[in-house]
Design an enzyme around this catalytic site. Structure first.
Site, mmCIF file in Angstrom:
data_model
loop_
_atom_site.group_PDB
_atom_site.id
_atom_site.type_symbol
_atom_site.label_atom_id
_atom_site.label_comp_id
_atom_site.label_asym_id
_atom_site.label_seq_id
_atom_site.Cartn_x
_atom_site.Cartn_y
_atom_site.Cartn_z
ATOM 1 N N PRO A 12 -5.386 -6.761 -5.349
ATOM 2 C CA PRO A 12 -5.059 -8.143 -4.725
ATOM 3 C C PRO A 12 -4.294 -7.793 -3.804
ATOM 4 O O PRO A 12 -3.671 -6.586 -3.642
ATOM 5 C CB PRO A 12 -4.356 -8.872 -5.397
ATOM 6 C CG PRO A 12 -3.769 -7.757 -6.536
ATOM 7 C CD PRO A 12 -4.867 -6.729 -6.750
ATOM 8 N N ASN A 13 -5.021 -8.263 -2.379
ATOM 9 C CA ASN A 13 -4.694 -8.298 -1.259
ATOM 10 C C ASN A 13 -4.575 -7.728 -0.080
ATOM 11 O O ASN A 13 -4.669 -6.750 1.375
ATOM 12 C CB ASN A 13 -2.666 -8.604 -0.855
ATOM 13 C CG ASN A 13 -1.575 -9.492 -1.735
ATOM 14 O OD1 ASN A 13 -1.951 -10.711 -1.258
ATOM 15 N ND2 ASN A 13 -1.335 -9.486 -2.421
ATOM 16 N N ARG A 20 -1.683 -6.275 7.065
ATOM 17 C CA ARG A 20 -0.351 -6.786 6.285
ATOM 18 C C ARG A 20 0.108 -5.288 6.221
ATOM 19 O O ARG A 20 -0.137 -4.085 5.827
ATOM 20 C CB ARG A 20 -1.305 -5.861 4.373
ATOM 21 C CG ARG A 20 -0.633 -6.606 3.662
ATOM 22 C CD ARG A 20 -0.993 -6.164 2.461
ATOM 23 N NE ARG A 20 -0.404 -6.307 0.967
ATOM 24 C CZ ARG A 20 -0.162 -5.591 -0.103
ATOM 25 N NH1 ARG A 20 -1.117 -4.946 -0.329
ATOM 26 N NH2 ARG A 20 0.498 -5.608 -0.606
ATOM 27 N N TYR A 25 1.719 -0.110 4.967
ATOM 28 C CA TYR A 25 0.139 0.320 4.619
ATOM 29 C C TYR A 25 -0.547 0.910 5.327
ATOM 30 O O TYR A 25 -1.638 1.146 5.519
ATOM 31 C CB TYR A 25 -0.077 -0.790 4.075
ATOM 32 C CG TYR A 25 -0.120 -1.865 2.647
ATOM 33 C CD1 TYR A 25 0.696 -0.466 1.489
ATOM 34 C CD2 TYR A 25 1.004 -2.802 2.697
ATOM 35 C CE1 TYR A 25 1.048 -1.194 0.691
ATOM 36 C CE2 TYR A 25 1.665 -2.983 1.621
ATOM 37 C CZ TYR A 25 1.938 -2.270 0.283
ATOM 38 O OH TYR A 25 2.035 -2.902 -0.361
ATOM 39 N N ASN A 77 -7.523 1.221 -6.547
ATOM 40 C CA ASN A 77 -5.946 0.676 -6.697
ATOM 41 C C ASN A 77 -5.751 -0.666 -6.662
ATOM 42 O O ASN A 77 -6.244 -1.462 -6.301
ATOM 43 C CB ASN A 77 -6.052 1.020 -4.495
ATOM 44 C CG ASN A 77 -4.617 0.337 -4.366
ATOM 45 O OD1 ASN A 77 -3.687 0.107 -4.369
ATOM 46 N ND2 ASN A 77 -4.250 0.677 -3.337
ATOM 47 N N ALA A 80 -0.947 -4.984 -7.123
ATOM 48 C CA ALA A 80 0.013 -5.256 -7.469
ATOM 49 C C ALA A 80 -0.463 -5.047 -8.907
ATOM 50 O O ALA A 80 0.896 -5.125 -9.099
ATOM 51 C CB ALA A 80 0.674 -7.135 -7.346
ATOM 52 N N GLU A 103 -6.071 6.708 -9.778
ATOM 53 C CA GLU A 103 -5.566 5.813 -9.431
ATOM 54 C C GLU A 103 -5.127 6.563 -8.147
ATOM 55 O O GLU A 103 -4.636 7.089 -7.687
ATOM 56 C CB GLU A 103 -4.246 5.846 -10.147
ATOM 57 C CG GLU A 103 -3.580 4.671 -9.293
ATOM 58 C CD GLU A 103 -2.299 4.038 -10.639
ATOM 59 O OE1 GLU A 103 -2.945 3.589 -11.875
ATOM 60 O OE2 GLU A 103 -0.806 4.432 -10.295
ATOM 61 N N HIS A 105 -2.783 4.586 -3.921
ATOM 62 C CA HIS A 105 -1.761 3.639 -3.358
ATOM 63 C C HIS A 105 -1.652 4.698 -2.016
ATOM 64 O O HIS A 105 -1.639 5.498 -1.796
ATOM 65 C CB HIS A 105 -0.576 3.772 -4.159
ATOM 66 C CG HIS A 105 -0.809 3.322 -5.561
ATOM 67 N ND1 HIS A 105 -1.159 1.632 -5.547
ATOM 68 C CD2 HIS A 105 -0.199 4.173 -6.754
ATOM 69 C CE1 HIS A 105 -0.943 2.211 -7.518
ATOM 70 N NE2 HIS A 105 -0.623 3.014 -7.430
ATOM 71 N N ARG A 112 9.620 3.264 -3.239
ATOM 72 C CA ARG A 112 10.239 1.684 -2.682
ATOM 73 C C ARG A 112 10.999 1.039 -3.749
ATOM 74 O O ARG A 112 11.406 1.747 -4.169
ATOM 75 C CB ARG A 112 8.244 0.895 -2.315
ATOM 76 C CG ARG A 112 8.010 1.791 -1.362
ATOM 77 C CD ARG A 112 6.148 0.800 -0.574
ATOM 78 N NE ARG A 112 6.721 -0.156 -0.871
ATOM 79 C CZ ARG A 112 5.359 -1.569 -0.788
ATOM 80 N NH1 ARG A 112 4.390 -0.596 -1.056
ATOM 81 N NH2 ARG A 112 5.916 -2.656 -0.873
HETATM 82 C C1 DQA Z 1 0.566 -0.577 -3.204
HETATM 83 C C2 DQA Z 1 1.317 -0.822 -3.967
HETATM 84 C C3 DQA Z 1 1.316 -2.041 -4.934
HETATM 85 O O1 DQA Z 1 3.145 -1.445 -5.570
HETATM 86 C C4 DQA Z 1 1.027 -3.239 -3.767
HETATM 87 O O2 DQA Z 1 1.653 -3.854 -4.596
HETATM 88 C C5 DQA Z 1 0.328 -3.492 -3.343
HETATM 89 C C6 DQA Z 1 -0.506 -1.508 -2.806
HETATM 90 C C7 DQA Z 1 -0.271 0.176 -2.430
HETATM 91 O O3 DQA Z 1 -1.511 0.582 -1.894
HETATM 92 O O4 DQA Z 1 0.107 1.165 -1.754
HETATM 93 O O5 DQA Z 1 -0.594 -3.900 -3.235
HETATM 94 O O6 DQA Z 1 -1.157 -0.255 -4.629
#
Ligand code: DQA
Length: 150
Positions: A12-13, A20, A25, A77, A80, A103, A105, A112
């Site tokens: 998501p997002n 964003r 990011y 990835n 959230a 995984e 990020h 964080r």
């Molecule tokens: C994320 C880190 C997560 O905590 C966050 O909710 C994201 C992006 C990252 O790529 O740094 O949406 O996965």
């Protein structure tokens, strides 16, 4: 050399990458990350990537569950859902023997808010790479291909 098909999943997002929270990011978009990963796949040779993004947990779970027999590995990835989704974690666990996952990020979630320190999905993956913005995906691809080729 057998072609390795790798599924690249974004949660998501992450469709909003580029605009964003760029200080967290980076400024790369999902498209530019895909382009860089395809270039890396070309350098590695015999690697084919398929990219999917969804804001829906159920899509990710369905895609992971259907990956057996189609993909050699997954780069994910979960965004959230990393911190909330037992469903995504269970799906990764269900296929981990046939379709190992890495995984990824963009940010260093350990640096964080505390709620981001816990990953429910990481224990179902062979490894986790974080904190290098878009380059995390390249590192994950290199590591997964090395793992698959032994
Ligand atoms: C994320 C880190 C997560 O905590 C966050 O909710 C994201 C992006 C990252 O790529 O740094 O949406 O996965």
């Amino acid at each position: 050399m057998k072609t390795l098909k790798i599924l690249v999943l974004n949660g998501p997002n992450l469709n909003l990458l580029g605009t964003r929270e760029p200080e967290v990011y980076g400024t790369e978009t999902l498209d530019s990350i895909a382009k860089d990963m395809n270039a890396c796949a070309g350098r590695l040779g015999g690697v084919e990537l398929e990219f999917r993004q969804s804001n829906a947990e159920s899509d990710l779970i369905t895609w992971i569950g259907a990956a057996r027999g189609k993909f050699a590995g997954i780069i994910i990835n979960p965004a959230a859902f990393t911190h909330t989704s037992l469903g995504v974690a269970d799906a990764l666990k269900a296929v981990e023997k046939e379709v190992p996952a890495v995984e990824v990020h963009l940010s260093n979630t350990n640096a964080r808010e505390e709620i981001r320190h816990k990953s429910l999905t990481a224990p179902a993956c062979i490894g986790q790479i974080m904190g290098f913005k878009g380059y995390s995906y390249i590192l994950a691809l290199d590591a997964l291909v090395k793992h698959l080729r032994g």
